[in-house]
Design a protein around this motif. Sequence first.
Motif, PDB file in Angstrom:
ATOM      1  N   GLU A  21       0.825  -1.205   0.000  1.00  0.00           N
ATOM      2  CA  GLU A  21       0.000   0.000   0.000  1.00  0.00           C
ATOM      3  C   GLU A  21       0.861   1.259   0.000  1.00  0.00           C
ATOM      4  O   GLU A  21       0.573   2.225  -0.715  1.00  0.00           O
ATOM      5  N   ARG A  22       1.929   1.263   0.794  1.00  0.00           N
ATOM      6  CA  ARG A  22       2.825   2.429   0.811  1.00  0.00           C
ATOM      7  C   ARG A  22       3.432   2.659  -0.560  1.00  0.00           C
ATOM      8  O   ARG A  22       3.526   3.793  -1.037  1.00  0.00           O
ATOM      9  N   SER A  23       3.856   1.579  -1.190  1.00  0.00           N
ATOM     10  CA  SER A  23       4.474   1.687  -2.512  1.00  0.00           C
ATOM     11  C   SER A  23       3.476   2.166  -3.554  1.00  0.00           C
ATOM     12  O   SER A  23       3.802   2.986  -4.424  1.00  0.00           O
ATOM     13  N   SER A  24       2.243   1.668  -3.468  1.00  0.00           N
ATOM     14  CA  SER A  24       1.202   2.089  -4.408  1.00  0.00           C
ATOM     15  C   SER A  24       0.915   3.582  -4.268  1.00  0.00           C
ATOM     16  O   SER A  24       0.755   4.293  -5.265  1.00  0.00           O
ATOM     17  N   VAL A  25       0.856   4.048  -3.025  1.00  0.00           N
ATOM     18  CA  VAL A  25       0.612   5.471  -2.786  1.00  0.00           C
ATOM     19  C   VAL A  25       1.781   6.300  -3.313  1.00  0.00           C
ATOM     20  O   VAL A  25       1.588   7.354  -3.934  1.00  0.00           O
ATOM     21  N   GLY A  26       3.010   5.823  -3.086  1.00  0.00           N
ATOM     22  CA  GLY A  26       4.184   6.522  -3.601  1.00  0.00           C
ATOM     23  C   GLY A  26       4.156   6.633  -5.109  1.00  0.00           C
ATOM     24  O   GLY A  26       4.438   7.695  -5.678  1.00  0.00           O
ATOM     25  N   ASN A  27       3.782   5.539  -5.781  1.00  0.00           N
ATOM     26  CA  ASN A  27       3.690   5.547  -7.247  1.00  0.00           C
ATOM     27  C   ASN A  27       2.578   6.474  -7.724  1.00  0.00           C
ATOM     28  O   ASN A  27       2.703   7.138  -8.756  1.00  0.00           O
ATOM     29  N   PHE A  28       1.492   6.521  -6.967  1.00  0.00           N
ATOM     30  CA  PHE A  28       0.369   7.410  -7.292  1.00  0.00           C
ATOM     31  C   PHE A  28       0.823   8.877  -7.246  1.00  0.00           C
ATOM     32  O   PHE A  28       0.490   9.671  -8.130  1.00  0.00           O
ATOM     33  N   ILE A  29       1.588   9.221  -6.227  1.00  0.00           N
ATOM     34  CA  ILE A  29       2.069  10.600  -6.084  1.00  0.00           C
ATOM     35  C   ILE A  29       3.017  10.967  -7.224  1.00  0.00           C
ATOM     36  O   ILE A  29       2.929  12.053  -7.795  1.00  0.00           O
ATOM     37  N   LEU A  30       3.906  10.038  -7.559  1.00  0.00           N
ATOM     38  CA  LEU A  30       4.907  10.312  -8.585  1.00  0.00           C
ATOM     39  C   LEU A  30       4.344  10.202 -10.001  1.00  0.00           C
ATOM     40  O   LEU A  30       4.913  10.745 -10.946  1.00  0.00           O
ATOM     41  N   GLY A  31       3.236   9.481 -10.140  1.00  0.00           N
ATOM     42  CA  GLY A  31       2.652   9.299 -11.469  1.00  0.00           C
ATOM     43  C   GLY A  31       3.376   8.261 -12.288  1.00  0.00           C
ATOM     44  O   GLY A  31       3.125   8.126 -13.494  1.00  0.00           O
ATOM     45  N   GLU A  32       4.279   7.517 -11.670  1.00  0.00           N
ATOM     46  CA  GLU A  32       5.026   6.466 -12.358  1.00  0.00           C
ATOM     47  C   GLU A  32       5.305   5.338 -11.386  1.00  0.00           C
ATOM     48  O   GLU A  32       5.287   5.524 -10.163  1.00  0.00           O
ATOM     49  N   THR A  33       5.567   4.148 -11.919  1.00  0.00           N
ATOM     50  CA  THR A  33       5.882   2.993 -11.086  1.00  0.00           C
ATOM     51  C   THR A  33       7.361   3.023 -10.714  1.00  0.00           C
ATOM     52  O   THR A  33       8.215   2.576 -11.484  1.00  0.00           O
ATOM     53  N   GLU A  34       7.655   3.574  -9.573  1.00  0.00           N
ATOM     54  CA  GLU A  34       9.029   3.671  -9.087  1.00  0.00           C
ATOM     55  C   GLU A  34       9.295   2.684  -7.953  1.00  0.00           C
ATOM     56  O   GLU A  34      10.389   2.170  -7.815  1.00  0.00           O
ATOM     57  N   PHE A  35       8.271   2.433  -7.132  1.00  0.00           N
ATOM     58  CA  PHE A  35       8.412   1.485  -6.028  1.00  0.00           C
ATOM     59  C   PHE A  35       7.798   0.146  -6.433  1.00  0.00           C
ATOM     60  O   PHE A  35       6.706   0.092  -6.991  1.00  0.00           O
ATOM     61  N   ASN A  36       8.503  -0.931  -6.130  1.00  0.00           N
ATOM     62  CA  ASN A  36       8.016  -2.289  -6.405  1.00  0.00           C
ATOM     63  C   ASN A  36       6.963  -2.651  -5.359  1.00  0.00           C
ATOM     64  O   ASN A  36       7.262  -2.735  -4.174  1.00  0.00           O
ATOM     65  N   THR A  37       5.728  -2.856  -5.800  1.00  0.00           N
ATOM     66  CA  THR A  37       4.646  -3.140  -4.855  1.00  0.00           C
ATOM     67  C   THR A  37       4.580  -4.619  -4.470  1.00  0.00           C
ATOM     68  O   THR A  37       3.897  -4.983  -3.514  1.00  0.00           O
ATOM     69  N   GLU A  38       5.293  -5.466  -5.213  1.00  0.00           N
ATOM     70  CA  GLU A  38       5.201  -6.912  -4.983  1.00  0.00           C
ATOM     71  C   GLU A  38       6.254  -7.407  -4.001  1.00  0.00           C
ATOM     72  O   GLU A  38       5.976  -8.258  -3.166  1.00  0.00           O
ATOM     73  N   GLU A  39       7.452  -6.890  -4.111  1.00  0.00           N
ATOM     74  CA  GLU A  39       8.567  -7.391  -3.300  1.00  0.00           C
ATOM     75  C   GLU A  39       9.012  -6.322  -2.306  1.00  0.00           C
ATOM     76  O   GLU A  39       9.477  -5.256  -2.688  1.00  0.00           O
TER      77      GLU A  39
END
Length: 240
Positions: A21-39
């Motif tokens: 969830e933290r990674s998903s929120v981080g990616n949402f803020i940045l507008g790009e997939t920067e944090f790996n949400t799976e690992e």
Amino acid sequence: FSVLISVSELRVVLLGNSWSERSSVGNFILGETEFNTEEEADCCQRVRGQLKEKHIVLINTPDLLHYNISEHKLTEHVRNCVSLSNPGPHVFLLVLQPEDFTEEQKLKLCRVLKLFSDQSIDHSLVLISTPREESSVFLENYKHDPLLRDMIRKCEYRFLWQKNLELDELLTRFSQIVKENNGDHVICDVFEDTKSDLTSGLGSLKQGEVDSVRLDPFRAAVAIKSHTPLPVESTTNQSK
């Protein structure tokens, strides 16, 4: 976001009870997939980006609320997070999953914020993750969840629901927190010497050239990713 005009960059630390969830929120803020949400990472990760002509730095943390994390490891992660948010974070975004948020995690979250600084709670915003079951009954129940309500109360009722959240709304709340604190970042005085020692090793690194670096004396690997090219920071910079 205009109230951040006096802040050269906005530094946000992501905390909570779910790496995904933290990674998903981080990616949402940045507008790009920067944090790996799976690992889940075993170290703090920093990503830089640009929003509304403002620089933003997101620092994602490992699971600091895990029931069996040692005090030594907890302190080590906090120290590394402090070094990556030098000279200090402006906002702690507490991403919480209500259905998995326990009393023990609430106490540990308060402990983690205290480790950073006594000021941390004044810079904290609760973001309530969308429940796995999104029925209106579930949402209504979570509004009355005692653990969640207590955490929100501690944060002086600064909270948002992730469901249907818009980026502008989140950035506005960040701006309000910065304004309420007169543009000041959190001063992590407990680790002031540590922060200085750790960041001195980062000052000579050109962004984009290094993906990770091992910081002494704690020997903790810290992943550093560059989202947009920025000038090399001076370790003597004392800007807000």
